[in-house]
Motif scaffolding. Structure first.
Motif: not given
Length: 248
Positions: A155, A214, A218, A228, A230-231, A233, A238-240, A242
Motif C-alpha cells: 500500500y 495511478q 505497478e 502484479v 491485482r491492484s 485504490y 494505491h495498492y498491489c 504482487i
C-alpha cells in the motif's frame, strides 16, 4: 487548531543516495521514533483490504510485515505466524509489549533470509522512500523474502485523493504530524511548537511522503522484477498484490 498543510520539498538529485538516506533519517526514521507512542494510539483498526488479504492465508503460513509500525496487523490472523520488521526501535518495542514477534530492520535491508515467507505485507511504508531507485529497491526487498508462489500486499499513499481530507501541492511533500502536549515542550530538532487556542501546544513534526500517481506503483513493481496479481485504490491509497517474476 487547524492542521498545517503539506509542504512541497526540493529533493536531492536522484543519484545522490547518501543525501536521500539522510533526508529519510531526519524526516522519517527520527520522526517516527519521537512520535511512536502518540502514533501508536491512533493506529488500531485494520483496513478491510489488508485484513482480507491476511485472513485468506493458509493456516500455518509464515509471513513478514515490513514496516509493521505498532503491530496492528500482526495478530489479525491467529492461524498464521507473522514477523514484524520496523526501522523504529520504539515501535518494535510496542509490538513486543503487545506480545508480537518483531525486530528492528530497514525496508531496504530486511534482516531475514531470502525465499522464506509465504506472504508479506508492506502497508504505508514505501512512500517514505525519497527516490525512485530506493522505492524500487524496497519493493525488490519484499519480493526477495517471498517463497516461489508467495504473494505480498503493498500500500502507498495516492496523489489522487478522493476522500477530500487532504490535498497535496506536489508528489514529494512534508506532511505534518501534530503531537499535542499539556505544557510547552522542548521542540526536537527543527520541529516547531504551535499554540492552540486553549493554551496547549502542539509540536509539529515534518514527515516525508512521496505521493504515487495511478500506475506508478505497478510500474515500480515491474522494474523491481515482480508481477502484479491485482491492484486497486482504497482509502486514498494505491495498492498491489504482487509476486516474484516468473512465479507460478
Amino acid at each position: 487548531m487547524t492542521s498545517l498543510p503539506p509542504q512541497p520539498i526540493a529533493l536531492p538529485a536522484p543519484s545522490d543516495d547518501a543525501a536521500h538516506a539522510a533526508l529519510e533519517q531526519e524526516s522519517v526514521h527520527r520522526v517516527y521514533n519521537d512520535i511512536a507512542i502518540h502514533f501508536s494510539a491512533t493506529r488500531y483498526k485494520p483496513w478491510p483490504v489488508v485484513e482480507a488479504f491476511l485472513r485468506e492465508q493458509r493456516p500455518g503460513s509464515v509471513g513478514c510485515d515490513v514496516g509493521c509500525g505498532n503491530g496492528k496487523y500482526l495478530g489479525v490472523n491467529k492461524a498464521v505466524w507473522t514477523l514484524g520488521v520496523d526501522r523504529s526501535d520504539q515501535l518494535v518495542g510496542i509490538c513486543r509489549e503487545r506480545g508480537f514477534d518483531a525486530v528492528v530492520g530497514d525496508a531496504l535491508d530486511v534482516p531475514c533470509p531470502s525465499a522464506r515467507f509465504d506472504f508479506c505485507i508492506s502497508i504505508a511504508v514505501i512512500h517514505h522512500l525519497s527516490s525512485p531507485s530506493r522505492r524500487i529497491a524496497a519493493i525488490r526487498e519484499v519480493l526477495r523474502l517471498l517463497r516461489p508462489g508467495g504473494e505480498a500486499l503493498v500500500y502507498v499513499w495516492a496523489m489522487e485523493q478522493q476522500g477530500g481530507k487532504r490535498t497535496f501541492p506536489a508528489q514529494d511533500v512534508y506532511v505534518p504530524w501534530h503531537m499535542p502536549t499539556v505544557r510547552k515542550p522542548e521542540a526536537k530538532g527543527d520541529a516547531p511548537a504551535v499554540a492552540r487556542a486553549d493554551g496547549r501546544v502542539d509540536v509539529v513534526y515534518k514527515r516525508y511522503y512521496h505521493l504515487f500517481v495511478q500506475g506508478e506503483l505497478e510500474a515500480n513493481v515491474a522494474e523491481a522484477g515482480g508481477e502484479v496479481v491485482r491492484s486497486g485504490y482504497d482509502r486514498d491509497n494505491h495498492y498491489c498484490v504482487i509476486r516474484r517474476g516468473g512465479a507460478e
